[in-house]
Design an enzyme around this catalytic site. Structure first.
Site, short mmCIF file in Angstrom:
data_model
loop_
_atom_site.label_atom_id
_atom_site.label_comp_id
_atom_site.label_asym_id
_atom_site.label_seq_id
_atom_site.Cartn_x
_atom_site.Cartn_y
_atom_site.Cartn_z
N HIS A 1 12.10 1.91 -15.73
CA HIS A 1 10.74 2.46 -15.90
C HIS A 1 9.87 1.66 -16.86
O HIS A 1 8.64 1.57 -16.64
CB HIS A 1 10.83 3.92 -16.35
CG HIS A 1 11.28 4.83 -15.26
ND1 HIS A 1 10.45 5.26 -14.25
CD2 HIS A 1 12.50 5.40 -15.00
CE1 HIS A 1 11.11 6.06 -13.43
NE2 HIS A 1 12.37 6.15 -13.87
N ASP B 1 6.23 0.64 -15.81
CA ASP B 1 5.01 0.95 -16.57
C ASP B 1 4.17 -0.31 -16.80
O ASP B 1 2.94 -0.27 -16.72
CB ASP B 1 5.37 1.56 -17.93
CG ASP B 1 5.90 2.99 -17.80
OD1 ASP B 1 5.76 3.58 -16.70
OD2 ASP B 1 6.45 3.51 -18.79
N ASN C 1 11.05 0.54 -9.99
CA ASN C 1 11.59 1.41 -11.05
C ASN C 1 13.11 1.49 -10.98
O ASN C 1 13.80 1.42 -12.02
CB ASN C 1 11.00 2.82 -10.93
CG ASN C 1 9.66 2.97 -11.63
OD1 ASN C 1 9.36 2.23 -12.56
ND2 ASN C 1 8.86 3.92 -11.19
N ASP D 1 -2.19 2.11 -3.21
CA ASP D 1 -0.80 2.40 -3.62
C ASP D 1 -0.07 1.08 -3.87
O ASP D 1 -0.26 0.10 -3.13
CB ASP D 1 -0.09 3.19 -2.51
CG ASP D 1 1.27 3.69 -2.95
OD1 ASP D 1 1.32 4.66 -3.73
OD2 ASP D 1 2.28 3.09 -2.52
N GLU E 1 1.95 5.96 -8.79
CA GLU E 1 1.46 4.59 -8.61
C GLU E 1 0.23 4.54 -7.71
O GLU E 1 -0.16 3.47 -7.24
CB GLU E 1 2.57 3.73 -8.01
CG GLU E 1 2.92 3.99 -6.55
CD GLU E 1 3.91 5.15 -6.36
OE1 GLU E 1 4.49 5.24 -5.26
OE2 GLU E 1 4.10 5.93 -7.30
#
Length: 427
Positions: free
Chosen positions: A320, A324, A315, A307, A350
């Site tokens: 975002h 990404d 974010n 993770d 994630e």
């Protein structure tokens, strides 16, 4: 008186020879007589009756001194000719049928017998051949011409074999599709095209279907003359005579290679996550199942749940698009640290699941630790200190996949609880 008896015998023999000659000259069947020289150029024609000349289109004076091989061509079955030569060499009678060629190049089906003629010393001095045009038994001349043109016009591959699997005919589509010429393939068996990718059960089903008189349809993975492989959608059908006996098999196939390549490429693309380029979860689950099945035979199987630390904050703070980008960089970094046999799955958000084939817990721990260090050492745009936390577990005997993943997940949360940027093991 003795002289008178001899004179009568000579007259009787002369009458017999005249009768025999008239019979051969007027015979419905074609007759030729050749010498017995089986040298490199073959026997030579010494006599041909009118029926033979009519059948072949040659004049008698054109045939004298020539080898009967002038009647052979691309569609003449090499297997039949080999059998013929074997019989002649061993002074045996021959019976067979094949496609021959007339003087004008047109084809006809001939059935013929050849017998050796022995002289007074027991040596073969000549061969006599009695032949008959049996084209009408196969197909009328007009229909044959139309059929041949149609078969050679279609881009699909057409192949005809006898009941023993000997190839009697192929069309131009077959030549184009396989790379084999007519002379390469005629008289051979379709097994020349085998790629070795089909199991014996596949061919057993093929013959079981054909011997029942039914059509067999399947996608074949075959091999061309240059050893390249191609997919073909192929149907094989028994050809039967008027009383229902199978005489030949006809195979019609379409080259599917381009379509199969496109489908395979699409399937490969559809297995990957569009953002990170790693396996999507559904595709990853199939790989997990494969590794699990291998483990039943003693191959160690480990996996890791990973993770990205504080990803929600990334974010929220940076947006975002930045999140990404971080996902992409982390995924690429992890892949670069693993072996070719390992898999990376985007498990959700994630989270990534790493699969290690033939890898025990300690070896898997080393690979994941390498990933952790590599991620932590990257200079990220705008953001500092992106790290990952991970949990690693190895499949136990009689354990199922769900339990293995749950243990790796618990190890991941242990890493988070102990401050993140850490790899924890579940033994």
């Amino acid at each position: 008186m003795l002289n008178a008896l001899n004179d009568k015998a000579d007259i009787a023999n002369s009458d017999l020879l005249t009768m025999l000659r008239m019979g051969v000259e007027q015979s419905f069947n074609a007759v030729i007589i050749t010498d017995a020289d089986l040298g490199k150029s073959g026997t030579k024609i010494l006599y041909a009756n009118p029926a033979f000349c009519k059948m072949t289109g040659y004049q008698a004076n054109e045939l004298r001194g020539l080898s009967p091989r002038i009647l052979q061509g691309p569609l003449t079955c090499p297997n039949v000719i080999n059998q013929l030569r074997h019989c002649l060499k061993n002074n045996q009678n021959f019976h067979g049928s094949a496609v021959n060629y007339k003087k004008d190049g047109s084809t006809y089906y001939v059935e013929w017998n050849i017998s050796p003629v022995f002289d007074d010393t027991g040596e073969v001095s000549h061969f006599i051949s009695i032949q008959q045009d049996v084209s009408h038994k196969i197909v009328s001349d007009n229909t044959e011409q139309i059929l041949m043109e149609a078969l050679n016009t279609t881009p699909d591959s057409v192949m005809i074999t006898d009941t023993n699997g000997i190839i009697n005919y192929v069309n131009q589509g077959f030549v184009s599709q396989t790379g084999y010429s007519y002379s390469d393939i005629l008289g051979q068996r379709p097994s020349m095209l085998k790629s070795g990718e089909h199991q014996q059960e596949f061919y057993q089903e093929l013959w079981d279907t054909l011997l029942k008189g039914n059509t067999f349809r399947a996608t074949f993975l075959n091999k061309r003359k240059n050893a390249s492989q191609y997919y073909s959608d192929q149907s094989i059908t028994p050809i039967k005579d008027n009383i229902g006996n199978t005489t030949h098999y006809i195979s019609v196939s379409k080259d599917l290679s381009e379509r199969v390549r496109d489908e395979q490429a699409f399937r490969e693309i559809s297995k990957l996550d569009a953002l990170t380029g790693v396996l999507i979860r559904s595709a990853g689950e199939l790989e997990i199942e494969k590794y699990f099945m291998k483990s039943l035979h003693g191959t160690p199987f480990s996996l890791s749940m990973i993770d990205i630390d504080h990803f929600k904050s990334i974010n929220d703070q940076w947006g975002h698009p930045t999140g990404d980008k971080i996902l992409q960089i982390v995924a690429e970094t992890i892949k670069s640290c693993l072996r070719l046999t390992d898999h990376v799955i985007r498990w959700g958000g994630e989270e990534f699941l790493l699969l290690f084939d033939n890898c025990d817990l300690n070896a898997a721990n080393g690979l994941v630790e390498r990933c952790r260090i590599a991620v932590a050492n990257i200079d990220y745009p705008q953001i500092e200190g992106v790290t990952i936390s991970a949990g690693v577990a190895q499949l136990h005997a009689k354990e199922d996949v769900a339990s293995l993943i749950a243990r790796a997940d618990r190890a991941l949360y242990q890493s988070k609880a102990e401050g993140r940027n850490k790899v924890s093991l579940q033994r």
